[in-house]
Design an enzyme around this catalytic site. Sequence first.
Site, short mmCIF file in Angstrom:
data_model
loop_
_atom_site.label_atom_id
_atom_site.label_comp_id
_atom_site.label_asym_id
_atom_site.label_seq_id
_atom_site.Cartn_x
_atom_site.Cartn_y
_atom_site.Cartn_z
N SER A 126 -4.78 -4.16 -1.95
CA SER A 126 -3.49 -4.86 -1.90
C SER A 126 -3.72 -6.22 -2.54
O SER A 126 -4.84 -6.76 -2.47
CB SER A 126 -3.04 -5.05 -0.44
OG SER A 126 -1.98 -6.00 -0.40
N TYR B 196 -4.32 -6.57 8.88
CA TYR B 196 -4.10 -5.85 7.61
C TYR B 196 -4.85 -6.56 6.48
O TYR B 196 -5.60 -5.93 5.73
CB TYR B 196 -2.61 -5.79 7.30
CG TYR B 196 -2.28 -5.08 6.00
CD1 TYR B 196 -2.30 -3.69 5.92
CD2 TYR B 196 -1.93 -5.80 4.85
CE1 TYR B 196 -1.98 -3.04 4.73
CE2 TYR B 196 -1.61 -5.16 3.67
CZ TYR B 196 -1.63 -3.78 3.61
OH TYR B 196 -1.33 -3.14 2.43
N1 LIG Z 1 4.08 -0.87 0.05
C1 LIG Z 1 3.47 -2.00 -0.24
O1 LIG Z 1 4.12 -3.05 -0.41
C2 LIG Z 1 1.97 -2.03 -0.38
C3 LIG Z 1 1.39 -3.17 -0.97
C4 LIG Z 1 0.01 -3.22 -1.10
C5 LIG Z 1 -0.77 -2.16 -0.68
N2 LIG Z 1 -0.18 -1.07 -0.12
C6 LIG Z 1 -1.05 0.02 0.30
O2 LIG Z 1 -0.68 1.21 -0.36
C7 LIG Z 1 -1.16 2.33 0.41
C8 LIG Z 1 -0.05 3.36 0.49
O3 LIG Z 1 1.03 2.82 1.21
P1 LIG Z 1 2.54 3.05 0.80
O4 LIG Z 1 3.11 1.73 0.44
O5 LIG Z 1 2.66 4.16 -0.16
O6 LIG Z 1 3.16 3.40 2.23
P2 LIG Z 1 3.65 4.80 2.84
O7 LIG Z 1 3.93 4.52 4.26
O8 LIG Z 1 4.71 5.36 1.97
O9 LIG Z 1 2.35 5.73 2.71
C9 LIG Z 1 1.24 5.62 3.55
C10 LIG Z 1 0.82 7.02 3.93
O10 LIG Z 1 -0.38 6.96 4.71
C11 LIG Z 1 -0.25 7.91 5.74
N3 LIG Z 1 -1.10 7.60 6.89
C12 LIG Z 1 -0.93 6.56 7.77
N4 LIG Z 1 -1.85 6.65 8.75
C13 LIG Z 1 -2.59 7.74 8.49
C14 LIG Z 1 -3.68 8.36 9.17
N5 LIG Z 1 -4.14 7.88 10.33
N6 LIG Z 1 -4.23 9.47 8.64
C15 LIG Z 1 -3.72 9.99 7.48
N7 LIG Z 1 -2.68 9.46 6.81
C16 LIG Z 1 -2.13 8.35 7.31
C17 LIG Z 1 1.21 7.85 6.14
O11 LIG Z 1 1.62 9.02 6.87
C18 LIG Z 1 1.89 7.73 4.78
O12 LIG Z 1 2.22 8.98 4.22
C19 LIG Z 1 -1.61 1.76 1.75
O13 LIG Z 1 -3.03 1.66 1.76
C20 LIG Z 1 -0.98 0.37 1.76
O14 LIG Z 1 -1.72 -0.53 2.55
C21 LIG Z 1 1.17 -0.97 0.02
#
Ligand SMILES: NC(=O)c1ccc[n+]([C@@H]2O[C@H](COP(=O)([O-])OP(=O)(O)OC[C@H]3O[C@@H](n4cnc5c(N)ncnc54)[C@H](O)[C@@H]3O)[C@@H](O)[C@H]2O)c1
Length: 255
Positions: A139, A152
Amino acid sequence: MDIKGKTAIVTGAASGIGRATAVALAERGAAAIALVDVNDIDLRETAGRVEAAGARATVHRLDLSDIAATEAWFAAHGDVDILHNNAGVVSGLPQFPDVDAARIRWIIDVNVTSLIAATQIAVQAMRRRGGGVIVNTVSTVALGTGFYDAMYATTKAAVMMFTRCCAPLKAECNVRVAGMLPGLVDTPILDTTGAGGKSEWMEQVLANNEACEPKDIAGGVIALIEDDGLAGGDWLAVRRLAGKIEYQWGHADTV
Ligand SMILES: NC(=O)c1ccc[n+]([C@@H]2O[C@H](COP(=O)([O-])OP(=O)(O)OC[C@H]3O[C@@H](n4cnc5c(N)ncnc54)[C@H](O)[C@@H]3O)[C@@H](O)[C@H]2O)c1
């Protein structure tokens, strides 16, 4: 790496960035993609999209906070060309220091411990098969000095350092480990920052920043996978600024 004909694992593939990356891998000609998530209902939707894009998809319900189950799953399925360690969670409320100890362990296990366990097992398999690429979703908070969700930010900083420390694996066994650093992305994770929806601090973040779409981040993941000229431990930050997607590249030694 030329993605055509390759095998891959994407964690957190039921939604957001993971789903977009799985579809992008299929569009690039990946042969087979193992889709991993705790949410197996939405994984099936991703599998349909992956198959429509031309790759074989398998659906695997796995809770990455269960480290023993994660190790067992990767020991059985981790022999692939490409691993995208993408699943992640935020703390939710209450924040540190009021958060209970079980929740602290949970966010560390999902965001860090399982990612290191998966990487370790995949690297051993990739070493035997002659190489591979691993992309860890970090991130842009890992580049900053502060973020409202302390746990986080701490876990993402740990994944950033782990990714950079994996740089020598390229020379040692042709395994390239890279970091994808999304800025703000419009995905369901934002709705888990508060009690039953977006927190006040997330509403502020959204009011002051433009959000990328998951496919913008997936494009960056594909770029990291395809560029074998990278040394290992490299990272790419992707943000939306003034309506345009901006890319910031960094390397294992970029501080
Ligand atoms: N959305 C943002 O603004 C953002 C910014 C920076 C980084 N990220 C990172 O991107 C990655 C993906 O997130 P996203 O934004 O697509 O969100 P999202 O919620 O759409 O996807 C995250 C996925 O991880 C799965 N997950 C959560 N806990 C889990 C577990 N214990 N076991 C297996 N799967 C699990 C969820 O079910 C979900 O499908 C994450 O690592 C998040 O930290 C997101």
